[in-house]
Design an enzyme around this catalytic site. Structure first.
Site, PDB file in Angstrom:
ATOM      1  N   ASP A 201      40.192  19.457  15.592  1.00  0.00           N
ATOM      2  CA  ASP A 201      39.298  18.460  14.490  1.00  0.00           C
ATOM      3  C   ASP A 201      41.315  16.957  14.624  1.00  0.00           C
ATOM      4  OD1 ASP A 201      38.981  17.991  11.397  1.00  0.00           O
ATOM      5  OD2 ASP A 201      41.040  18.990  10.607  1.00  0.00           O
ATOM      6  N   GLY A 202      40.680  16.497  13.669  1.00  0.00           N
ATOM      7  CA  GLY A 202      41.482  14.535  14.059  1.00  0.00           C
ATOM      8  C   GLY A 202      40.322  14.002  14.383  1.00  0.00           C
ATOM      9  N   ASN A 203      39.268  14.298  15.342  1.00  0.00           N
ATOM     10  CA  ASN A 203      38.903  12.869  16.134  1.00  0.00           C
ATOM     11  C   ASN A 203      38.804  11.683  15.066  1.00  0.00           C
ATOM     12  OD1 ASN A 203      38.800  14.787  18.144  1.00  0.00           O
ATOM     13  ND2 ASN A 203      36.560  14.544  18.226  1.00  0.00           N
TER      14      ASN A 203
ATOM     15  N   ARG B 258      40.015  10.864  12.498  1.00  0.00           N
ATOM     16  CA  ARG B 258      41.589   9.839  12.337  1.00  0.00           C
ATOM     17  C   ARG B 258      42.700   9.337  13.442  1.00  0.00           C
ATOM     18  NH1 ARG B 258      43.771  15.288   8.982  1.00  0.00           N
ATOM     19  NH2 ARG B 258      41.827  16.294  10.181  1.00  0.00           N
TER      20      ARG B 258
ATOM     21  N   HIS C 160      34.803  10.863  19.236  1.00  0.00           N
ATOM     22  CA  HIS C 160      34.588  12.246  19.380  1.00  0.00           C
ATOM     23  C   HIS C 160      34.613  11.700  21.168  1.00  0.00           C
ATOM     24  CE1 HIS C 160      33.289  13.517  15.157  1.00  0.00           C
ATOM     25  NE2 HIS C 160      33.047  12.519  14.790  1.00  0.00           N
TER      26      HIS C 160
ATOM     27  N   SER D 250      29.658  22.164  12.574  1.00  0.00           N
ATOM     28  CA  SER D 250      29.146  23.626  12.072  1.00  0.00           C
ATOM     29  C   SER D 250      28.295  22.934  10.817  1.00  0.00           C
ATOM     30  CB  SER D 250      30.595  23.817  10.539  1.00  0.00           C
ATOM     31  OG  SER D 250      30.760  22.297   9.875  1.00  0.00           O
TER      32      SER D 250
ATOM     33  N   ASN E 291      28.522  20.471   8.636  1.00  0.00           N
ATOM     34  CA  ASN E 291      28.924  18.787   9.357  1.00  0.00           C
ATOM     35  C   ASN E 291      28.003  17.981   9.081  1.00  0.00           C
ATOM     36  OD1 ASN E 291      30.656  19.599  11.478  1.00  0.00           O
ATOM     37  ND2 ASN E 291      31.480  19.074  10.521  1.00  0.00           N
ATOM     38  N   TRP E 292      26.517  18.615   9.057  1.00  0.00           N
ATOM     39  CA  TRP E 292      25.252  18.167   8.660  1.00  0.00           C
ATOM     40  C   TRP E 292      25.729  16.432   7.355  1.00  0.00           C
ATOM     41  CZ3 TRP E 292      21.934  17.986  12.103  1.00  0.00           C
ATOM     42  CH2 TRP E 292      21.684  19.181  13.065  1.00  0.00           C
TER      43      TRP E 292
ATOM     44  N   GLU F 272      45.422  35.572  16.024  1.00  0.00           N
ATOM     45  CA  GLU F 272      46.191  34.538  15.451  1.00  0.00           C
ATOM     46  C   GLU F 272      46.524  33.296  15.655  1.00  0.00           C
ATOM     47  OE1 GLU F 272      50.074  35.748  15.392  1.00  0.00           O
ATOM     48  OE2 GLU F 272      49.055  37.997  15.368  1.00  0.00           O
TER      49      GLU F 272
HETATM   50  C1  FPP Z   1      36.345  17.127  14.369  1.00  0.00           C
HETATM   51  O1  FPP Z   1      37.153  15.961  14.180  1.00  0.00           O
HETATM   52  C2  FPP Z   1      35.362  17.160  15.419  1.00  0.00           C
HETATM   53  C3  FPP Z   1      34.613  17.824  15.597  1.00  0.00           C
HETATM   54  C4  FPP Z   1      33.483  17.391  14.351  1.00  0.00           C
HETATM   55  C5  FPP Z   1      33.649  17.868  17.189  1.00  0.00           C
HETATM   56  C6  FPP Z   1      33.588  17.175  17.535  1.00  0.00           C
HETATM   57  C7  FPP Z   1      33.056  17.829  19.141  1.00  0.00           C
HETATM   58  C8  FPP Z   1      33.448  17.150  20.282  1.00  0.00           C
HETATM   59  C9  FPP Z   1      33.083  15.416  20.282  1.00  0.00           C
HETATM   60  C10 FPP Z   1      33.350  18.078  21.365  1.00  0.00           C
HETATM   61  C11 FPP Z   1      32.471  18.160  21.876  1.00  0.00           C
HETATM   62  C12 FPP Z   1      32.814  19.077  23.065  1.00  0.00           C
HETATM   63  C13 FPP Z   1      31.992  19.702  23.858  1.00  0.00           C
HETATM   64  C14 FPP Z   1      32.413  21.088  24.747  1.00  0.00           C
HETATM   65  C15 FPP Z   1      30.882  19.413  23.677  1.00  0.00           C
HETATM   66  P1  FPP Z   1      36.450  15.305  13.031  1.00  0.00           P
HETATM   67  O2  FPP Z   1      34.928  13.930  12.974  1.00  0.00           O
HETATM   68  O3  FPP Z   1      36.508  16.159  11.306  1.00  0.00           O
HETATM   69  O4  FPP Z   1      38.105  14.019  12.534  1.00  0.00           O
HETATM   70  P2  FPP Z   1      38.208  13.902  11.670  1.00  0.00           P
HETATM   71  O5  FPP Z   1      39.058  15.158  10.407  1.00  0.00           O
HETATM   72  O6  FPP Z   1      40.283  13.246  11.312  1.00  0.00           O
HETATM   73  O7  FPP Z   1      37.483  13.631  10.289  1.00  0.00           O
END
Ligand code: FPP
Length: 238
Positions: free
Chosen positions: A19-21, A23, A36, A64, A67-68, A203
């Site tokens: 999580d946190g990409n 932000r 991302h 998830s 996420n759509w 855990e």
């Molecule tokens: C959450 O950050 C992250 C995601 C929705 C997933 C994105 C994941 C990747 C790009 C890595 C993929 C890995 C592989 C091995 C294919 P967010 O956007 O929800 O962050 P935020 O809560 O700060 O907005």
């Protein structure tokens, strides 16, 4: 399952809520998509580290069922990153003998992504190192419903036979043991529908760091924290 009774303190199965990409990107004045892109680089580094540490299973929460709800452009970007990763990084998986697997609802995925996943699953099928399970279009509740439906299709609705074991046997990857440790970045104290069934006794390790900043030292800290935990699985041990 990670076994502490035999003196081993390494989790057998680690799940990560990355999580946190978004932000991370916003803090830097960048587009969410840059977060991302960096997040994918982190994922690759952590996959490599986990494999080197001897972790047997690593489940990554990539996308998830919820996420759509994001902007179509962001969804498309994440899907294209996954596709790119699967096509370009096969050598990386081969060199490290890492097997790729998938969990999630394939029905909701675009045909090109499904084809790429099938290809990666097939290409890495015989690798005997760590298994990376990509949770893509994954929701824990959705997974439980799909498991129940599989059971009902096989057993013709014999509800008396529907027990915990029957659900477990009908999950996407019934041979994969329950996660021992779940890591969540970006400081959120939520399970977010991740491995709802399997994480009953996992855990949790939560860090404030945004996923793009999560490094191998942080992963090692999570392993050390896990090693110091006492797992009782509901029993009394003292
Ligand atoms: C959450 O950050 C992250 C995601 C929705 C997933 C994105 C994941 C990747 C790009 C890595 C993929 C890995 C592989 C091995 C294919 P967010 O956007 O929800 O962050 P935020 O809560 O700060 O907005």
């Amino acid at each position: 399952m990670g076994d502490k009774t035999g003196g081993g303190t390494l989790p057998g199965h680690v799940g990560i809520i990355m999580d946190g990409n978004g932000r991370w990107a916003r803090r830097k004045g960048l587009a969410r998509t840059s977060g991302h892109t960096e997040g994918l680089k982190t994922a690759r580094r952590i996959v490599e580290a986990a494999s080197k540490r001897g972790i047997r299973y690593l489940t990554l929460f990539v996308f998830s069922t919820e996420n759509w709800r994001r902007a179509a452009q962001e969804v498309d970007f994440i899907m294209s990153l996954v596709k790119q990763h699967l096509t370009r990084e096969l050598d990386f998986y081969r060199e490290n003998h890492i097997r790729i697997r998938h969990t999630g609802d394939t029905d909701g995925l675009a045909p090109d992504i499904r084809a790429e996943i099938d290809q990666a699953l097939g290409d890495t099928r015989n690798f005997d190192g760590m298994q990376v399970i990509l949770a893509l279009n994954y929701g824990g509740r959705n997974a439980i419903v799909r498991a129940a439906r599989r059971f009902l299709r096989q057993c013709g609705g014999e509800t008396a036979d529907l027990d915990e074991d029957a659900i477990t046997r009908n999950l996407d990857n019934p041979d994969v043991p329950d996660p021992d440790l779940i890591i969540r970045t970006a400081g959120e104290f939520r399970t977010s529908n991740f491995l709802m069934w399997e994480a009953a006794y996992a855990e949790y390790f939560i860090t404030d760091k945004f996923w793009p900043d999560f490094c191998t030292e942080d992963f090692d800290t999570a392993l050390a924290v896990y090693a110091a935990r006492e797992r009782r699985f509901g029993a009394v041990t003292r």
